[in-house]
Design a protein around this motif. Structure first.
Motif, PDB file in Angstrom:
ATOM      1  N   UNK A 166     -11.064   3.609  -6.420  1.00  0.00           N
ATOM      2  CA  UNK A 166     -11.789   2.978  -7.529  1.00  0.00           C
ATOM      3  C   UNK A 166     -11.447   3.648  -8.851  1.00  0.00           C
ATOM      4  N   UNK A 167     -11.519   4.973  -8.892  1.00  0.00           N
ATOM      5  CA  UNK A 167     -11.244   5.682 -10.140  1.00  0.00           C
ATOM      6  C   UNK A 167      -9.819   5.439 -10.620  1.00  0.00           C
ATOM      7  N   UNK A 168      -8.878   5.345  -9.694  1.00  0.00           N
ATOM      8  CA  UNK A 168      -7.474   5.162 -10.078  1.00  0.00           C
ATOM      9  C   UNK A 168      -7.225   3.810 -10.722  1.00  0.00           C
ATOM     10  N   UNK A 169      -8.101   2.831 -10.502  1.00  0.00           N
ATOM     11  CA  UNK A 169      -7.922   1.498 -11.084  1.00  0.00           C
ATOM     12  C   UNK A 169      -8.607   1.345 -12.439  1.00  0.00           C
ATOM     13  N   UNK A 170      -9.301   2.381 -12.911  1.00  0.00           N
ATOM     14  CA  UNK A 170     -10.023   2.289 -14.175  1.00  0.00           C
ATOM     15  C   UNK A 170      -9.140   2.719 -15.336  1.00  0.00           C
ATOM     16  N   UNK A 171      -9.377   2.121 -16.518  1.00  0.00           N
ATOM     17  CA  UNK A 171      -8.688   2.604 -17.711  1.00  0.00           C
ATOM     18  C   UNK A 171      -9.450   3.799 -18.274  1.00  0.00           C
TER      19      UNK A 171
END
Length: 375
Positions: A14-19
């Protein structure tokens, strides 16, 4: 794959997909203790990145983390509760604001990670919105804590096609009512601690449970102060009206106040069949977390240890009458309340008074490492 690894993988994905902007809201450094120990169950800002601020793929990853932190039944229940925001919006006439554009909004559920997810370091995460609050602490590659864990339902029961009813937390009501009705006069004399039920769970959203805690007024179970003082006044009036309708006065506040020594009838004074009823009721609370973790919790009350769990009831015992109960024992406080909206609004919470948010294991971890606390 164990629950800690599933949570770690889901949180990382999840965190890796956030800007960058999203991540700033979604992730706080470890331990951020003051914020980490805040939790809510009202329609207020729970802290973190809301589903409304995510793209569809990011929302899916957020829900995958929530699913990693719950049993299958627990996740279905939480998802149903989130969907009830649409039903509640209709019941409110589509016009309750709570100082946000849409007062009842299934997109206003927040997720926040504390620290960097990994199996070799402490970190935690929290998912919360109206009537849902789930959090877990991972330390030494193990899920060390999963409380407080709150689930509520408003409406508690809703009509479905074909004459069926949707009751996300129906088992928590029915099993407890079966148990209280099974008590003989002597048992009931100990179990029923008040003829009137409190209008909410007594522990509220406190970060720490203490001896003598009393019911928190509804306006105080929110993050911060309301910009419009009229909203606070309206909530205060609603709280007072709910207490009036429930017949709940000062003497009842004292009767249901939390105490270190549990109130109610102990499991040791129940018959074998009643103990099984008590165990089934307890499973409704601890069964909301992943099966492996729920089994670990259930083992604490296996065999004769169920005798240390006390069952306390307040209010009426007939369906439709305001009622409240709690289960309390070593490292256990489970509360249930159904009084609001003409007894169609349920709050339930499962807590570990000695280890909510992993306070006990973190203290031992720091002591063993001879590291002074960072908070």
């Amino acid at each position: 794959m164990n629950p800690a690894q599933r949570m770690t993988d889901a949180a990382t994905a999840w965190l890796d997909r956030l800007d960058g902007e999203q991540r700033a809201a979604a992730q706080f450094p470890w331990p951020s203790e003051e914020e980490r120990r805040r939790w809510y169950y009202t329609p207020t800002d729970h802290g973190g990145l809301a589903l409304a601020g995510m793209r569809a793929a990011q929302q899916s990853l957020a829900m995958q983390l929530l699913a990693a932190g719950m049993s299958r039944a627990g996740f279905v229940t939480a998802s149903t509760i989130i969907g009830l925001e649409n039903v509640l919006d209709q019941a409110d006439g589509w016009n309750v604001g709570w100082e946000r554009e849409r007062g009842r909004d299934p997109q206003l559920y927040w997720l926040r990670v504390f620290g960097e997810p990994g199996m070799d370091r402490p970190w935690s995460w929290r998912f919360g919105g109206h009537h849902v609050s789930v959090q877990h602490l991972i330390l030494d590659g193990t899920v060390q804590a999963g409380t407080p864990c709150f689930l509520g339902a408003d409406p508690a029961e809703s009509p479905l096609l074909g004459g069926h009813l949707l009751r996300p937390l129906g088992a928590a009501e029915d099993l407890a009512r079966d148990l209280v009705r099974s008590l003989d006069d002597a048992q009931a004399g100990r179990a029923v601690i008040s003829p009137a039920a409190p209008v909410d769970i007594v522990g509220g959203n406190r970060s720490e449970i203490r001896d003598g805690d009393r019911l928190i007024p509804l306006p105080d179970v929110w993050r911060g102060e309301f910009r419009d003082p009229r909203l606070r006044e309206r909530l205060a009036a609603a709280h007072d009206e709910a207490e009036r309708k429930a017949g709940f006065g000062p003497e009842h506040h004292e009767a249901v106040a939390l105490t270190t020594v549990p109130k109610g009838v102990p499991g040791a004074d129940l018959t074998a069949s009643q103990q099984e009823m008590l165990r089934a009721l307890l499973d409704v609370f601890i069964g909301r977390i992943p099966e492996e973790l729920a089994e670990r919790e259930a083992a604490k009350f296996a065999g004769d240890r169920i005798g240390g769990v006390h069952f306390a009831w307040a209010g009426g015992v007939e369906r439709g009458q305001p009622h409240y109960y709690r289960l309390q024992g070593p490292r256990l406080l489970a509360e249930y309340d159904n009084t609001q909206r003409d007894v169609n609004h349920v709050h339930t919470v499962w807590r570990d008074p000695g280890g909510d948010f992993g306070a006990d294991v973190l203290a031992r971890h720091l002591a063993a490492a001879h590291v002074p606390p960072a908070w």
